[in-house]
Design a protein around this motif. Structure first.
Motif, mmCIF file in Angstrom:
data_model
loop_
_atom_site.group_PDB
_atom_site.id
_atom_site.type_symbol
_atom_site.label_atom_id
_atom_site.label_comp_id
_atom_site.label_asym_id
_atom_site.label_seq_id
_atom_site.Cartn_x
_atom_site.Cartn_y
_atom_site.Cartn_z
ATOM 1 N N UNK A 228 19.338 34.651 -29.098
ATOM 2 C CA UNK A 228 19.713 35.812 -29.123
ATOM 3 C C UNK A 228 18.448 36.778 -29.269
ATOM 4 N N UNK A 229 17.599 36.434 -30.294
ATOM 5 C CA UNK A 229 16.433 37.092 -30.499
ATOM 6 C C UNK A 229 15.342 36.896 -29.381
ATOM 7 N N UNK A 230 15.343 35.627 -28.691
ATOM 8 C CA UNK A 230 14.504 35.610 -27.835
ATOM 9 C C UNK A 230 14.766 36.197 -26.483
ATOM 10 N N UNK A 231 15.977 36.209 -26.155
ATOM 11 C CA UNK A 231 16.688 36.939 -24.972
ATOM 12 C C UNK A 231 16.442 38.287 -25.136
ATOM 13 N N UNK A 232 16.710 39.255 -26.395
ATOM 14 C CA UNK A 232 16.340 40.438 -26.375
ATOM 15 C C UNK A 232 14.882 40.635 -26.343
ATOM 16 N N UNK A 233 13.948 39.924 -26.916
ATOM 17 C CA UNK A 233 12.435 39.981 -26.605
ATOM 18 C C UNK A 233 12.183 40.045 -25.204
ATOM 19 N N UNK A 234 12.738 38.986 -24.770
ATOM 20 C CA UNK A 234 12.389 38.956 -22.874
ATOM 21 C C UNK A 234 12.613 40.083 -22.210
ATOM 22 N N UNK A 235 13.946 40.601 -22.357
ATOM 23 C CA UNK A 235 14.422 42.105 -22.027
ATOM 24 C C UNK A 235 13.535 43.158 -22.350
ATOM 25 N N UNK A 236 13.199 43.256 -23.718
ATOM 26 C CA UNK A 236 12.141 44.184 -24.241
ATOM 27 C C UNK A 236 10.732 44.313 -23.781
ATOM 28 N N UNK A 237 10.419 43.030 -23.393
ATOM 29 C CA UNK A 237 8.928 43.128 -22.598
ATOM 30 C C UNK A 237 8.951 43.589 -21.347
#
Length: 507
Positions: A228-237
């Motif tokens: 979940x954190x990786x997917x949020x980070x990717x979206x946030x980038x």
């Protein structure tokens, strides 16, 4: 709109992560252990044989050959005349984080970068061979600027002391963001960096390569929060890219087993569907050495040709809030369990075969990682221990977390963030040894909690976890033997290694 950047961005980054079980294909002595002197040969094999486009030269927590470029060019000059370092293929240093690990080696890394450029310029090459570095455990933008400023100071000192030629003075820094909360809040780190960079240099960087840690975070929070954190980070980038106009080319650090990222030669398409929008993936040792070489080469060619085509999923603020709630739920069950199991995990750790010359992560030479007040092995060793006991770490806390998520109406959010959730649980579940788990559960309520996880996962999937193929059953038998030998005071390293070869990764 972000502007076009005039450089090649590599899709595949070979690394020195020691997660392989088998002897590397390029080694002649039959020994799977890779010493520091052999990493030069490993690096050239990644470029020449596998066509990896980047190689991470790791200064973090391990011994390192500081003359890497000199040795590559002296031994493989003809290759690098055709395929130029810094233009066609890339050597990227992962530096020690001086806020966690003493900085004795940082100045040596800086001087290496500067003198490597002198060497290649004298040889007629047009690009610095190393111009980008990775800062592990990035949690503040100011630390990126600190590295850039101190490198510039060393460059000026070197120029003043040793010669008239002015070379590289500006070092690009890749933020490797590792903590769950740091990943979900990483857009702020990037915006802060842009502001500080403008203040220091009068301009914005023309691109960023933010680096998502996917293989270490599950050690501290469990499987679901890491995804979940990786997917949020990717979206946030990509949200940051839209807001700032600075293009992003995200990297993700992954191993082969689902717990550490799930990128393996036979699972490339599932991985691309899960992490669409990533522009560089790490190719760790198990990927390169524990699968048939023809499959490794074919899958790397596929990644090199197709990774850049992926389009990211951008999550709404409401979806991100739901993701953060999921992280709290699953982390709670995972952490309370693993903290209680630390004694067993650490006690079993001495049986795991070593693959690299790592420094101890204590005292002057490094740092330790853990949960609560308990120290734990690093992510590869941790994963290896639990698989070798027959209890894949993917399952720990996941069943109870899933049950609470269902009760709170968040099942849709699990599926929205984790496309391969069911597939990964089934894959990991093939290596579950219920007999070993029952033995352990008689001794500890924490292991009884893991039994509850298994029951809840099986109910969710509508199927039992456990072995299905001949290889799965052989793995089960080997880890049964390993557990019984360990309980009787014997060293079961041979069983552990054979089981690792079957699952195609130590950890």
């Amino acid at each position: 709109m972000p502007h076009k950047v005039d450089r090649k961005f590599p899709a595949t980054m070979a690394t020195q992560h020691p997660d392989h079980a088998n002897v590397p294909y390029w080694k002649k002595n039959g020994d799977a252990f890779i010493n520091t002197q052999e990493e030069i040969e490993e690096c050239i094999s990644a470029f020449k044989d596998l066509h990896c486009q980047e190689y991470m030269w790791d200064w973090e927590g391990k011994y390192v050959d500081e003359a890497v470029v000199d040795k590559l060019l002296s031994s493989y000059y003809d290759f690098f005349k055709r395929v130029q370092l810094g233009k066609d293929v890339f050597l990227t240093f992962r530096l020690p984080n001086i806020w966690h690990e003493k900085g004795y080696r940082l100045a040596r890394a800086y001087m290496g970068i500067l003198t490597f450029e002198d060497l290649t310029a004298d040889l007629g090459f047009s690009h610095p061979p190393v111009f980008e570095v990775i800062l592990p455990m990035t949690d503040e933008a100011r630390k990126l600027i600190h590295l850039q400023k101190t490198f510039g100071q060393v460059a000026q000192l070197k120029h003043a002391a040793f010669g008239n030629r002015k070379g590289i003075e500006y070092l690009r820094v890749i933020p490797l963001i590792e903590g769950i909360s740091e990943l979900t809040g990483s857009r702020k780190i990037l915006h802060d960096y842009i502001k500080l960079h403008e203040k220091e240099y009068g301009t914005r960087p023309d691109y960023l390569r933010p680096f998502i840690a996917r293989s270490d975070p599950p050690l501290n929070a469990g499987l679901v929060p890491a995804v979940v954190a990786a997917k949020i980070a990717l979206s946030e980038y990509y949200t940051f890219e839209k807001e700032s106009g600075v293009p992003v080319f995200p990297i993700i650090g992954v191993g082969s087993l689902p717990f550490r990222g799930g990128l393996a030669p036979d699972r490339v398409e599932d991985f691309l569907a899960e992490y669409s929008g990533v522009r560089t993936v790490t190719i760790q040792s198990a990927y390169r050495y524990d699968y048939p070489l023809k499959d490794v080469k074919r899958s790397l060619q596929f990644l090199n040709n197709n990774l850049e085509k992926g389009r990211p999923r951008i999550y709404s603020p409401q979806e991100i809030k739901e993701g953060e709630v999921l992280n709290e739920i699953f982390t709670k069950y995972y952490q309370q369990t693993v903290e209680a199991l630390a004694g067993v995990i650490n006690g079993f750790s001495e049986n795991i075969p070593q693959r690299r010359e790592r420094m101890l992560h204590i005292g002057l030479f490094g740092y330790s990682r853990g949960i609560g007040g308990k120290r734990l092995p690093r992510a590869i060793g941790f994963t290896a221990i639990l698989y070798s006991l027959g209890i894949p770490p993917e399952l720990i806390g996941t069943g109870r977390g899933l049950r609470e998520a269902q009760a709170r109406g968040l099942t849709h959010a699990v599926k929205a963030f984790y496309r391969n959730f069911e597939k990964d649980l089934i894959r990991a579940g093939h290596y579950l040894n219920k007999e070993n788990l029952n033995f352990l559960a008689k001794k500890s309520p924490a292991w009884r909690g893991v039994k509850k996880d298994v029951e809840a996962i099986e109910k969710f999937l509508g199927r039992e976890l456990g072995p299905e193929t001949v290889e799965h059953y052989l793995h089960r038998n080997l880890v049964s033997s390993a557990y019984l030998l360990w309980q009787s005071g014997k060293i079961p390293s041979d069983r552990i290694l054979e089981a690792a070869k079957i699952r195609k990764s130590i950890g």
